[in-house]
Enzyme design. Structure first.
Site, mmCIF file in Angstrom:
data_model
loop_
_atom_site.group_PDB
_atom_site.id
_atom_site.type_symbol
_atom_site.label_atom_id
_atom_site.label_comp_id
_atom_site.label_asym_id
_atom_site.label_seq_id
_atom_site.Cartn_x
_atom_site.Cartn_y
_atom_site.Cartn_z
ATOM 1 N N HIS A 147 0.889 -1.348 -0.040
ATOM 2 C CA HIS A 147 0.153 0.149 -0.012
ATOM 3 C C HIS A 147 0.937 1.200 -0.060
ATOM 4 O O HIS A 147 2.179 1.236 0.325
ATOM 5 C CB HIS A 147 -1.025 -0.081 1.026
ATOM 6 C CG HIS A 147 -0.269 -0.027 2.443
ATOM 7 N ND1 HIS A 147 0.405 -1.105 3.194
ATOM 8 C CD2 HIS A 147 0.270 1.014 3.458
ATOM 9 C CE1 HIS A 147 0.920 -0.958 4.359
ATOM 10 N NE2 HIS A 147 0.938 0.359 4.327
ATOM 11 N N CYS B 128 2.322 3.576 11.603
ATOM 12 C CA CYS B 128 2.981 3.199 10.627
ATOM 13 C C CYS B 128 3.507 3.961 9.699
ATOM 14 O O CYS B 128 3.109 5.171 9.856
ATOM 15 C CB CYS B 128 2.548 1.976 10.033
ATOM 16 S SG CYS B 128 1.290 2.054 9.103
#
Length: 693
Positions: A65, A212
């Site tokens: 992603h 993240c």
């Protein structure tokens, strides 16, 4: 969600044999629907995110992603691979692969939907249903959360998105939603079930933060895993997800009432001083996904032992965490100090260089401008610049030591670190003394933090006890134990740099050039750069030559790629040619990272060529005896460089060498890349969606 994934974005027979091939196959489906505008640019962004941290998860899931300027709308593509694709998960290849694409400026509503998917991937029944799905429409409906499968795509091409169900769907937990056990069992007053103010037993309380680099998937998956594990253990947990969809800070009352803290992160935790005095477990975000029960058990054990204190903060990039190796943690701490020192070096070095350019080298003997300053004399202005720059340089070693300690032990380490750096200056231990003092100060504070103390004293620990004990111990060790040997080593290094000449200087230039260009801004590059600016703390002719060679070599990779894309553009994709235009400015500004997009796409050709060019430039800069007092600036500080014309010759020679090698190596592939890529993109835009790897 049904707007983000349609049956045309599902491949139940994905035959890719690598994660790059899998990402390309799914990205082509996005391209065919107009969700991606530049295939290579988007894949480069996916690869850059993958390079930060593998996106494979235990249980056979891969979630590549990224955020990208080449994405028009938030999009999900799903592939199922019978053979599996390696995305770096510890338990083997992934058979369920989600490619998640978010525009660079995606709104919070869309990102919240993506975070909801990330949470659902932590639920076994959802994953099992995906593996059992028989048609793309069924899989798309499962992912979208629709009750009715979306219509199958026509064979002639992609169809419009499936209609959204009007029924209200069960909402996923919000990023900051607290999770408590439904019916905690009664227990004796232990750390696991401590009595509250009314005497009744309560669950063990945990607060957590997850984050993240992209903030789309891992952040919310770690939160979901921790919440599920807390339910199973009968604990109470509140999680703050610092993700792309924004975040709601934990309530200070919840933090105060918590027995322990879990930080599962790969980017700096915002405002982490909130957790001072709490038993803390600090790990990477994937540990929060893969082993949440272990983390909660560790948190409970630390609370039972009375361990307190906040683990090392992350002021610069990703920090040295408990799960990192000792070498990685040490490098991170040292780079923390160096990064805070660089602005002082830059300001002081440029001011001193300007002073020499205006008033000559004898300006260092001028009287204090506080006592003698003539507004109309250039010499007075030069003296002002020199004395201001010298004062900035005086902070180098204390700042280095202070922020190494800060990187290790948070704010309580700052004062001991600065004190240790000041001692290093006093005993002439220089840059090396600052490094040692910072490590001693940080280590001392960390050691004191592990001592079990009464709860009543915890409030004064960060502001009184830790700075006091840390400063006293650091000063004692620097003055009486390690200071003199380190000072002797610093003098030896300074004398060696001062005596560099001939072949020795050239060999050092080659080594530094190779290091600067090997990882293009990575750890080895930073080591070479830190070595160079460390010499500026005690400047001499040799250290100034080293600084000049390091900056010149660091300019070569982006300049070389810019030249190569200009001379042989057909060997590069459209995206690379566009990046090449920006690389001219990045290289001229000494931003080595400008070559990273090229190296990520073709590392075996770009990196060796860049290293060869950097070695040539480093060697020539040392041979020409070029000097530099400023640690940054690129061509914009050329007037402040010793032997500026020969310095430009050295940079040009390395740039031409690297560009020539890149062109030669790419030409040996047998066919140019750009036309093939362009044809693939054009074909994908018009062809039916029948994609295979």
């Amino acid at each position: 969600m049904s707007e983000m994934i349609t049956p045309d974005l599902v491949d139940l027979d994905l035959t890719a044999d690598s994660k790059e091939a899998a990402a390309r196959a799914l990205a082509l489906r996005m391209l065919s629907l107009g969700r991606v505008t530049d295939l290579d640019g988007f894949l480069a962004d996916v690869a850059a995110r993958e390079a930060q941290m593998p996106t494979g998860l235990e249980g056979g899931i891969g979630i590549p992603h990224c955020r990208s300027a080449h994405v028009t709308a938030p999009t999900l593509a799903f592939g199922r691979s019978a053979a599996g694709v390696d995305f770096g998960a510890p338990d083997g290849p992934a058979d369920l692969i989600f490619l998640i694409a978010a525009p660079a400026g995606a709104d919070d509503a869309h990102l919240s939907i993506l975070s909801s998917l990330a949470r659902r991937l932590m639920r076994p029944e959802f994953v099992a249903a995906l593996r059992a799905a028989g048609t793309p429409a069924e899989a798309a409906a499962l992912v979208a959360g629709d009750d009715t499968p979306a219509p199958e795509p026509a064979e002639t091409g992609p169809q419009p998105s499936a209609p959204q169900s009007n029924e209200q769907q069960p909402s996923a937990p919000q990023p900051d939603e607290p999770t408590t056990p439904a019916a905690p069992k009664a227990a004796a007053p232990t750390p696991e079930a401590a009595p509250d103010t009314e005497g009744a037993a309560r669950p063990f309380r945990v607060v957590a933060v997850t984050s993240c680099p992209t903030g789309i998937a891992h952040t919310y998956m770690a939160a979901e895993s921790l919440q599920q594990a807390a339910r199973a253990e009968g604990m109470e947990i509140r999680v703050e997800t610092q993700g792309s969809a924004g975040f709601t800070p934990l309530d200070p009352a919840d933090i105060a009432a918590a027995d322990a803290v879990v930080l599962a992160h790969d980017v700096p935790v915002r405002d982490r001083a909130r957790f001072a005095g709490k038993a803390t477990v600090d790990v990477g975000v994937k540990a929060g996904i893969n082993r949440p029960a272990e983390l909660l058990a560790e948190a409970r054990e630390k609370a039972a032992r009375g361990e307190t204190g906040t683990p090392a903060p992350t002021p610069v990039g990703q920090q040295g965490r408990e799960t990192d190796g000792h070498g990685a943690r040490l490098r991170t701490w040292l780079m923390s100090g160096v990064s805070y020192m660089v602005p002082f070096v830059a300001a002081g070095g440029l001011l001193i260089a300007l002073a020499f350019a205006i008033g000559g080298y004898e300006i260092n003997t001028a009287p204090s401008v506080a006592e003698h300053f003539v507004w109309t004399e250039a010499a007075s202005w030069a003296a002002l610049l020199f004395q201001t720059g010298s004062l900035a340089f005086g902070f180098l070693v204390p700042v280095l030591a202070g922020y190494i300690a800060y990187g290790m032990a948070d704010r309580p380490g700052l004062v001991p670190g600065f004190v240790g750096g000041a001692v290093a200056l006093t005993i002439n231990a220089g840059f090396l003394g600052g490094l040692i003092a910072g490590l001693i100060a940080g280590g001392t504070v960390l050691a004191v933090q592990r001592i079990r103390i009464p709860a009543a004293l915890r409030g004064i620990m960060p502001v009184v006890v830790l700075p006091l004990i840390g400063s006293a111990v650091t000063a004692f060790l620097m003055f009486l134990v390690v200071g003199k040997p380190v000072a002797s080593l610093q003098r030896a290094l300074t004398d060696w740099l001062s005596g560099l000449s001939g072949a020795n200087a050239i060999i050092l230039g080659v080594i530094l050039g190779l290091m600067m260009c090997f990882d293009l801004g990575g750890p080895l590059n930073k080591v070479a750069y830190a070595f160079a600016i460390g010499g500026l703390a005690s400047p001499n002719e040799g250290s100034l030559k080293v600084m000049a060679a390091v900056m010149a070599a660091g300019m070569v990779p982006p300049l070389a790629l810019a030249l190569a894309t200009t001379v042989r553009g057909r060997l590069f994709s459209k995206t690379e040619r566009e990046n090449g235009k920006a690389a001219w400015f990045l290289g001229a500004s000494f931003i080595t990272e400008g070559a990273i997009p090229f190296a990520a796409a073709d590392p075996l050709r770009v990196i060796p060529a860049a290293m060869a060019g950097g070695a040539v430039t480093g060697a020539l800069s040392m041979a020409f005896e070029c000097t530099l007092r400023a640690p940054h600036g690129g061509v914009f500080v050329i007037p402040l460089i010793g032997n500026p014309f020969l310095y430009l010759v050295a940079i040009a020679a390395g740039t031409i060498t690297a560009a020539g090698l890149v062109i030669l190596l790419k030409g040996l592939r047998g066919r140019p890349q750009a036309p093939a890529d362009a044809d693939a993109e054009a074909g994908a835009e018009n062809a039916p969606v029948t994609v295979s790897a």
